[in-house]
Write an enzyme that holds these catalytic residues in place. Structure first.
Site, mmCIF file in Angstrom:
data_model
loop_
_atom_site.group_PDB
_atom_site.id
_atom_site.type_symbol
_atom_site.label_atom_id
_atom_site.label_comp_id
_atom_site.label_asym_id
_atom_site.label_seq_id
_atom_site.Cartn_x
_atom_site.Cartn_y
_atom_site.Cartn_z
ATOM 1 N N GLU A 183 24.482 42.521 93.286
ATOM 2 C CA GLU A 183 25.268 43.098 92.124
ATOM 3 C C GLU A 183 24.299 43.864 91.127
ATOM 4 O O GLU A 183 24.366 43.562 89.919
ATOM 5 C CB GLU A 183 26.212 42.333 91.519
ATOM 6 C CG GLU A 183 27.363 41.884 92.631
ATOM 7 C CD GLU A 183 28.508 40.992 92.203
ATOM 8 O OE1 GLU A 183 28.517 40.469 91.167
ATOM 9 O OE2 GLU A 183 29.583 40.732 93.010
ATOM 10 N N GLU A 215 30.256 38.817 100.180
ATOM 11 C CA GLU A 215 31.219 37.754 99.366
ATOM 12 C C GLU A 215 32.731 38.444 99.375
ATOM 13 O O GLU A 215 33.042 39.666 99.639
ATOM 14 C CB GLU A 215 31.069 37.814 97.793
ATOM 15 C CG GLU A 215 29.500 37.195 97.666
ATOM 16 C CD GLU A 215 29.309 36.935 95.929
ATOM 17 O OE1 GLU A 215 30.252 37.343 95.225
ATOM 18 O OE2 GLU A 215 28.180 36.975 95.693
HETATM 19 C C1 BGP Z 1 30.170 37.566 92.046
HETATM 20 C C2 BGP Z 1 28.817 36.971 92.041
HETATM 21 C C3 BGP Z 1 28.913 35.515 92.505
HETATM 22 C C4 BGP Z 1 30.037 34.768 92.078
HETATM 23 C C5 BGP Z 1 31.450 35.831 92.123
HETATM 24 C C6 BGP Z 1 32.547 34.979 91.673
HETATM 25 O O1 BGP Z 1 30.136 38.842 91.539
HETATM 26 O O2 BGP Z 1 27.728 37.493 92.978
HETATM 27 O O3 BGP Z 1 27.685 35.040 91.969
HETATM 28 O O4 BGP Z 1 29.822 34.361 90.918
HETATM 29 O O5 BGP Z 1 31.193 36.890 91.703
HETATM 30 O O6 BGP Z 1 32.497 34.978 90.225
HETATM 31 P P1 BGP Z 1 33.026 34.196 89.196
HETATM 32 O O7 BGP Z 1 32.311 32.860 89.431
HETATM 33 O O8 BGP Z 1 33.184 34.647 87.908
HETATM 34 O O9 BGP Z 1 34.466 33.981 89.477
#
Ligand code: BGP
Length: 473
Positions: A169, A366
């Site tokens: 990201e 993801e």
């Molecule tokens: C993405 C990241 C992850 C994870 C996910 C969920 O942006 O790559 O590392 O954190 O989001 O985010 P959050 O934990 O803020 O819900």
């Protein structure tokens, strides 16, 4: 008549069904075995919830966790390596042997269980020492240190790792510069530093793509891009253009540079309008051209609807996400934190990417559903997550039938972990970890109902996925 158009009818037999995590969110042991301090460690320390020191202690549960992955039937596991476990200060003379031992142990366990490692080189955790030495990614020097770190990983683990993700990201890091330890009281200066950091990250990755292709003929390497499809609130061209521009500047920029090897003109126009000047040196554009990704990693959770508003809303610095309002579609299943369930949006997204980069291999790095959850008699009945997975996997199959080259699906997250903003309140895992924000409890692992649903998906290559009733909300 020949009806064989060379289209797939289903997930291919070698499809990589996986799951995803990142180092500072699962490992814990933040100060053990020589690991250095990272920006992520310091940011989470300031959280009102909990920090990265223990999280779900994967560092000490690695055998148990991989055994659970094997029970689930995973074909791939996407995780990140902590830069500061390998080089505690980011650029030490020698790598830290204990850090190498940990990742060798993890990778060997995965390989033994026929689980393909998909490794993120850098996931939000820049060693703090690099920030102290020269400002971290705000300086061109970071390019060489990142390159040396990546080269070390290729030498150490490249015999067993065939899928590499360069930076997780990047556009989020560029738009929230404090995530890279970049500060400045003057907003314009901050934006200037952050755009240069963005540019250095592009150059660093290009060098690493080139190196990887040179060292390994069969490896795949690409970025892990945060991609959220934006839909305009209504049919007006003004809203449609704003939605598209945001999508370009927040998501497609990372894909365009990685695949096409040049800075896109919409980005140059943005820089010009904002009076921002990149630190371009001789040879940079050749560097970008010479090093390209050969697949795309996409973090796709849900779509969003935006409409232009008069209200200044500079959420991620000024410029990209200003003067827009995010609108919730109440007909969808919506999570507490603003994510919605939009499986058709995922198919739409896959088609959009394939139109832009025809036939490019795509790994969903993801994708996941957050909930507050409690253990009841050793079980967690996470029905909404099952619905989410069912719908998304159904539409992924449709996208494959459309001709999109999707090779792997890695939902976030394999087990409950430290959410960046909400600690352990916001759980995404297929496996429940018995701890909360206030207490470490016993950190015991309990597969949730979604674990068993996904186990069946993997076992049957998604034959158990039910036909999607789009109107069921
Ligand atoms: C993405 C990241 C992850 C994870 C996910 C969920 O942006 O790559 O590392 O954190 O989001 O985010 P959050 O934990 O803020 O819900």
């Amino acid at each position: 008549m020949n009806n064989n158009y060379n289209l797939k009818d289903d997930f291919p037999d070698d499809f990589l069904w996986g799951a995803s995590t990142s180092a500072f969110q699962v490992e814990g042991a933040a100060n053990e075995d020589g690991k250095g301090v990272t920006v992520a460690d310091l940011r989470t320390k300031k959280s009102k919830y909990l920090d990265s020191s223990v999280t779900v202690d994967h560092y000490h549960h690695v055998e148990e966790d991989v055994a659970l992955m094997a029970k689930l039937g995973l074909k791939s596991y996407r995780f990140s390596i902590s830069w500061a476990r390998i080089f505690p200060h980011g650029n030490d003379k020698k790598p830290n042997q204990k850090g190498i031992d940990f990742y060798n142990k993890l990778i060997n366990l995965l390989v033994k269980n026929n689980i393909e490692p998909i490794v993120t080189i850098f996931h939000f955790d820049c060693p703090i020492s690099l920030v102290e030495q020269y400002g971290g990614w705000a300086s061109r020097r970071a390019i060489d240190d990142y390159y040396r770190y990546a080269k070390t990983l290729f030498e150490l683990f490249g015999d067993r790792v065939h899928y590499w993700l360069t930076i997780n990201e990047q556009s989020l890091l560029a738009n929230v510069p404090s995530m890279n330890g970049i500060q400045d009281n003057n907003l314009h200066e901050l934006r200037q530093k952050s755009e240069n950091s963005n540019y250095y990250m592009f150059l660093a990755q290009a060098k690493v793509y080139k190196l990887c292709h040179k060292m390994f003929s069969n490896s795949k390497i690409g970025p892990a891009v945060s991609y959220m499809t934006n839909f305009p609130y209504d049919h007006t061209s003004e809203n449609a253009l704003k939605s598209k521009s945001m999508e370009d500047l927040i998501a497609f920029i990372d894909m365009d540079v990685a695949i096409r090897g040049e800075l896109p003109t919409y980005y140059l126009r943005y820089l010009k309008d904002k009076n921002l000047v990149l630190d371009i040196c001789d040879g940079d554009f050749e560097t970008l051209k010479e090093g390209r990704a050969n697949f795309l990693g996409l973090n796709w959770y849900s779509s969003s609807i935006f409409k232009i508003t008069d209200v200044e809303n500079p959420k991620m610095l000024d410029g990209v996400i200003s003067n827009v309002e995010k609108v919730t579609d109440e007909r969808m299943m919506n999570a507490e934190w603003g994510l919605s369930y939009d499986p058709v949006g995922l198919r739409f997204a896959m088609q959009t990417v394939n139109d832009r980069f025809p036939h490019i291999p795509i790994i969903i790095t993801e994708c996941g559903w957050p909930e507050r959850e409690k253990l009841e008699n050793g079980q967690v009945h996470d029905q909404k997550r099952i619905k989410y997975l069912n719908g998304y996997i159904y539409e992924l199959r449709e996208a494959i039938k459309d001709g999109v080259n999707i090779i792997s699906f890695n939902p976030w997250s394999f087990l409950d972990l430290l959410s960046v903003n909400d600690g352990m309140d916001k759980r995404y895992g297929l496996v429940f970890v018995n701890r909360d924000n206030n207490s470490e409890k016993d950190l015991a692992r309990y597969p949730k109902d979604s674990f068993y649903f996904y186990q069946k998906v993997i076992e049957t290559n998604a034959k158990n996925v039910e036909i999607l009733n789009i109107n069921s909300g």
